[in-house]
Design a protein around this motif. Structure first.
Motif, mmCIF file in Angstrom:
data_model
loop_
_atom_site.group_PDB
_atom_site.id
_atom_site.type_symbol
_atom_site.label_atom_id
_atom_site.label_comp_id
_atom_site.label_asym_id
_atom_site.label_seq_id
_atom_site.Cartn_x
_atom_site.Cartn_y
_atom_site.Cartn_z
ATOM 1 N N GLY A 120 0.788 -1.229 0.000
ATOM 2 C CA GLY A 120 0.000 0.000 0.000
ATOM 3 C C GLY A 120 0.815 1.272 0.000
ATOM 4 N N MET A 121 2.017 1.242 -0.597
ATOM 5 C CA MET A 121 2.883 2.421 -0.594
ATOM 6 C C MET A 121 3.380 2.752 -2.001
ATOM 7 N N VAL A 122 3.735 4.031 -2.202
ATOM 8 C CA VAL A 122 4.367 4.488 -3.446
ATOM 9 C C VAL A 122 5.598 5.318 -3.095
ATOM 10 N N TRP A 123 6.518 5.393 -4.039
ATOM 11 C CA TRP A 123 7.767 6.140 -3.883
ATOM 12 C C TRP A 123 7.554 7.562 -4.377
ATOM 13 N N ASP A 124 7.888 8.566 -3.543
ATOM 14 C CA ASP A 124 7.663 9.959 -3.944
ATOM 15 C C ASP A 124 8.935 10.659 -4.392
ATOM 16 N N GLY A 125 10.021 9.912 -4.514
ATOM 17 C CA GLY A 125 11.297 10.476 -4.931
ATOM 18 C C GLY A 125 12.305 10.579 -3.810
ATOM 19 N N SER A 126 11.814 10.551 -2.558
ATOM 20 C CA SER A 126 12.732 10.596 -1.417
ATOM 21 C C SER A 126 12.311 9.656 -0.296
ATOM 22 N N GLN A 127 11.064 9.225 -0.296
ATOM 23 C CA GLN A 127 10.562 8.331 0.740
ATOM 24 C C GLN A 127 9.372 7.544 0.186
#
Length: 455
Positions: A236-243
């Motif tokens: 249930g997570m996505v990468w935002d470029g830093s976390q």
């Protein structure tokens, strides 16, 4: 002559290069946790249902080393990508336990898994359409299970990529199982990655990164593997470029906070009520933390701006919502409900050590003035030392069990709520609420740092 010799020495066909590759393979075979790949897994933008592996993978599976020297495409709309490896049902055919078939008429919502081995009938089966029900076919017994090649069964769920021993070769398969894939064992498989599928059609949104994506497509920013993943679990997570950021506002599953499609949102009025302080504590248990306001401003981009959720009321469950204009409430990277459904607690805190004038307020929900009451509206507030801004009697049972707050501790909330209309947006923020405020319109979203460096 020296230049020619040097060039020959450095060709890929040189014996030294071959020896090095052999040493790598030997290392993989003897190092239980060995995993190397030449790049990252990524989605195929043309199909949106295909995951593409790096061009080179070297991995230990069950104590043995396996390698792949070419990119592998796993299209989750096709049977070949899945651990079930389903095939069309055949008459008078010997089936083993674990074999999976689909009807001769083609794919439906369901697969049929052999749970009792035998030979199928000469008659075409009338397969059941109730999940978990069984069907006798000759002396074969089939169990009805979901067919994940069908997008309707994939929406809003996590799936896993396994490296599997296929004789002397390496085979990659996708599975809904989080521990061991179907038809394999813990010794013949190893989980090396995963991804999340979109919960509802995005529709056409001009300039949006996910415009045209439909339910069941792979969210590109959700793809992870053993060298690119969160400190927490990645579901249930996505990468935002830093976390890594939770796709959904978090819900309580009975033992922990989870980012899950269709979950009952955790807020001040949920069965297990939450305030800002409790979100901090419970997220820490799953190796997450509250999002910061600055991070939110970035990952919420692409969401609806200056609108709230359709119906202007609490939606109760997470994901798939549209706003009052009928537009999907989703950010460019796939975060749901960033703006216009629930205010969201952040990690940003501030102190108000001396609010002394008679008309200065620190709102918390209900106009109460006593420390024995659950919410806080502190009129004529001076120097607090009774714990009211770090505890709430309706959630914690007391305001005097976790220490004192010498000054009022407020925590920023962002995004806007279901009735806030044009006040909602990716930069919307309120700064006046105590961290211990109990409010049915305040939810939480978790984030987690990367566990390993991106290679």
């Amino acid at each position: 002559a020296h230049a020619k010799a040097f060039a020959k020495h450095n060709t890929s066909a040189d014996a030294h290069a071959n020896i090095f590759e052999k040493v790598q393979s030997i290392a993989a075979a003897h190092m239980y946790n060995f995993y190397y790949r030449s790049g990252q897994f990524h989605t195929d933008a043309a199909t949106r249902t295909a995951l593409v592996s790096p061009t080179y993978i070297l991995v230990n599976v069950g104590g043995n080393g396996y390698e792949s020297k070419a990119a592998i495409t796993l299209d989750i709309s096709k049977d070949a990508a899945w651990d079930t490896a389903a095939q069309e049902w055949q008459a008078s055919h010997a089936y083993a336990v674990g074999d999976v078939v689909y009807p001769t008429s083609g794919h439906t919502t369901y697969y049929y898994r052999c749970i009792t081995a035998g030979t199928s009938s000469t008659l075409t089966p009338s397969f059941p359409t109730t999940l978990g029900s069984t069907y006798n076919d000759g002396n074969v017994v089939w169990e009805c299970q979901l067919d994940y090649t069908q997008a309707v069964n994939r929406k809003g769920k996590d799936y896993y990529v396994y490296a599997c021993a296929d004789g002397d070769a390496l085979k990659l398969v996708v599975s809904p199982n989080s521990t061991v894939p179907t038809k394999y064992t813990a010794d013949s498989s190893r989980k090396i990655g995963g991804f999340h599928c979109l919960c509802a059609d995005v529709g056409t949104i001009s300039g949006h990164a996910l415009s045209g994506y439909v339910a069941g497509d792979i969210l590109p920013a959700s793809v992870w593997d053993l060298k690119f993943r969160a400190t927490s679990e990645n579901e249930g997570m996505v990468w935002d470029g830093s976390q890594w950021v939770d796709i959904y506002l978090d819900s309580w599953n009975g033992s922990s906070l989870v980012s899950a499609y269709g979950g009952v949102v955790a807020d001040g009025d949920s069965t297990k009520p939450f305030h800002g302080e409790l979100f901090v504590e419970e997220f820490a248990k799953v190796k997450k933390h509250l999002i910061s306001r600055d991070q939110y401003v970035a990952f919420a981009k692409g969401s609806n701006e200056k609108t709230n959720i359709k119906g202007s009321a609490d939606a109760n469950t997470t994901g798939g919502h549209v706003d009052t204009a009928g537009r999907r409430m989703i950010s460019n990277i796939g975060c749901e409900d960033c703006c216009g459904w629930m205010w969201q607690w952040t990690s940003d805190i501030s102190g108000h050590p001396n609010v002394s004038t008679s008309n200065s307020d620190m709102p918390g929900g209900g106009g109460q003035t006593s420390s024995s009451e659950g919410d806080h509206w502190l009129n004529g507030y001076g120097w607090q030392n009774d714990g009211r801004s770090v505890a709430n009697i309706n959630i914690d049972g007391s305001t005097n069990i976790y220490g004192h707050s010498y000054g009022a501790l407020s925590r920023a909330i962002i995004g806007g709520r279901w009735g806030d209309g044009s006040s909602c947006g990716s930069r919307s923020v309120a700064l006046a609420d105590l961290s211990s405020s109990r409010d049915g319109g305040f939810a939480g979203r978790g984030a987690s740092e990367p566990r390993a460096a991106i290679l």
